[in-house]
Design a protein around this motif. Structure first.
Motif, mmCIF file in Angstrom:
data_model
loop_
_atom_site.group_PDB
_atom_site.id
_atom_site.type_symbol
_atom_site.label_atom_id
_atom_site.label_comp_id
_atom_site.label_asym_id
_atom_site.label_seq_id
_atom_site.Cartn_x
_atom_site.Cartn_y
_atom_site.Cartn_z
ATOM 1 N N CYS A 192 0.830 -1.210 0.000
ATOM 2 C CA CYS A 192 0.000 0.000 0.000
ATOM 3 C C CYS A 192 0.856 1.248 0.000
ATOM 4 O O CYS A 192 0.566 2.208 -0.693
ATOM 5 N N SER A 193 1.927 1.254 0.773
ATOM 6 C CA SER A 193 2.750 2.452 0.842
ATOM 7 C C SER A 193 3.516 2.674 -0.451
ATOM 8 O O SER A 193 3.793 3.808 -0.821
ATOM 9 N N LEU A 194 3.844 1.623 -1.187
ATOM 10 C CA LEU A 194 4.571 1.794 -2.429
ATOM 11 C C LEU A 194 3.688 2.295 -3.558
ATOM 12 O O LEU A 194 4.136 3.002 -4.438
ATOM 13 N N THR A 195 2.422 1.938 -3.556
ATOM 14 C CA THR A 195 1.555 2.313 -4.662
ATOM 15 C C THR A 195 0.665 3.509 -4.349
ATOM 16 O O THR A 195 0.152 4.132 -5.258
ATOM 17 N N GLY A 196 0.474 3.841 -3.091
ATOM 18 C CA GLY A 196 -0.505 4.855 -2.736
ATOM 19 C C GLY A 196 -0.014 6.278 -2.801
ATOM 20 O O GLY A 196 -0.796 7.195 -2.910
ATOM 21 N N GLY A 197 1.307 6.525 -2.733
ATOM 22 C CA GLY A 197 1.802 7.882 -2.617
ATOM 23 C C GLY A 197 2.165 8.509 -3.940
ATOM 24 O O GLY A 197 2.304 7.851 -4.956
ATOM 25 N N TYR A 198 2.287 9.812 -3.914
ATOM 26 C CA TYR A 198 2.756 10.585 -5.063
ATOM 27 C C TYR A 198 3.980 11.319 -4.564
ATOM 28 O O TYR A 198 3.921 12.500 -4.217
ATOM 29 N N ASP A 199 5.095 10.593 -4.487
ATOM 30 C CA ASP A 199 6.293 11.193 -3.918
ATOM 31 C C ASP A 199 6.952 12.139 -4.916
ATOM 32 O O ASP A 199 6.564 12.222 -6.084
ATOM 33 N N LYS A 252 5.144 18.995 5.680
ATOM 34 C CA LYS A 252 6.245 18.465 6.492
ATOM 35 C C LYS A 252 6.201 16.946 6.559
ATOM 36 O O LYS A 252 7.223 16.284 6.625
ATOM 37 N N GLU A 253 4.989 16.398 6.532
ATOM 38 C CA GLU A 253 4.815 14.938 6.638
ATOM 39 C C GLU A 253 5.005 14.239 5.293
ATOM 40 O O GLU A 253 5.002 13.017 5.227
ATOM 41 N N GLY A 254 5.157 15.005 4.208
ATOM 42 C CA GLY A 254 5.394 14.422 2.893
ATOM 43 C C GLY A 254 4.155 14.247 2.034
ATOM 44 O O GLY A 254 4.207 13.614 0.985
ATOM 45 N N ASP A 255 3.030 14.824 2.450
ATOM 46 C CA ASP A 255 1.800 14.718 1.663
ATOM 47 C C ASP A 255 1.797 15.765 0.545
ATOM 48 O O ASP A 255 2.162 16.913 0.769
ATOM 49 N N PRO A 256 1.356 15.386 -0.666
ATOM 50 C CA PRO A 256 1.376 16.336 -1.774
ATOM 51 C C PRO A 256 0.217 17.329 -1.732
ATOM 52 O O PRO A 256 -0.900 17.000 -1.326
ATOM 53 N N ALA A 267 -2.953 14.470 4.947
ATOM 54 C CA ALA A 267 -3.515 13.709 6.073
ATOM 55 C C ALA A 267 -3.856 14.608 7.255
ATOM 56 O O ALA A 267 -4.729 14.278 8.047
ATOM 57 N N PHE A 268 -3.182 15.750 7.380
ATOM 58 C CA PHE A 268 -3.415 16.645 8.501
ATOM 59 C C PHE A 268 -4.062 17.950 8.052
ATOM 60 O O PHE A 268 -3.927 18.982 8.692
ATOM 61 N N GLY A 269 -4.781 17.915 6.932
ATOM 62 C CA GLY A 269 -5.392 19.114 6.357
ATOM 63 C C GLY A 269 -6.584 19.643 7.118
ATOM 64 O O GLY A 269 -7.030 20.752 6.877
#
Length: 147
Positions: free
Chosen positions: A18-25, A70-74, A96-98
């Motif tokens: 999930c962590s490999l496919t879910g993010g937009y790094d 700061k947490e890395g969310d786009p 996530a903290f929006g």
């Protein structure tokens, strides 16, 4: 005991997948051509300069500015010029903290202006916007802007 180990391994595999496919790094954003704002500078700035050139020549174009919390969310800012107006969309729905302000906001603007602030940073701002008047896009140090 074997069941517990297998269960733990399955959970670990699922979480890793999930962590490999879910993010937009940031590497995905840079590779995709987004103007990517990171602590070490702005990537794909030449693509933004091309967009500004198209804007000046009344040519349709679209760019995405991607910055990260700061947490890395786009946080996405899509800017589309249709030859007349600039359609702007701000999307922080992946933050996530929006809090309660998560989601998308849109506006229509007439132009993009740049200016140098007191810290010798070039600021790019959407101007003459229907809802918000002015919308800051991003800022970079003056040296990086002249590259």
């Amino acid at each position: 005991m074997l069941k517990k180990i297998l269960f733990f391994l399955m959970v670990l595999i699922i979480l890793t997948g999930c962590s490999l496919t879910g993010g937009y790094d940031s590497s995905k954003a840079i590779k995709r051509g987004d103007i990517t704002i990171l602590h070490n500078g702005v990537h794909n700035l030449e693509r933004f300069e091309q967009f500004l050139e198209h804007l000046a020549n009344d040519q349709e174009d679209t760019v995405r500015v991607t910055s990260y919390t700061k947490e890395g969310d786009p946080i996405f800012e899509d800017v589309h010029f249709d030859g007349k107006d600039i359609q702007y969309t701000h999307d922080n729905s992946h933050d996530a903290f929006g809090g309660q302000d998560k989601g998308q906001e849109t506006d229509v603007c007439k132009n993009i202006m740049s200016s140098v602030n007191d810290q010798n940073e070039v600021e790019y701002v959407l101007v003459d916007c229907i809802k918000n008047g002015e919308i800051p896009l991003f800022q970079i140090n003056e040296k990086e802007a002249k590259k």
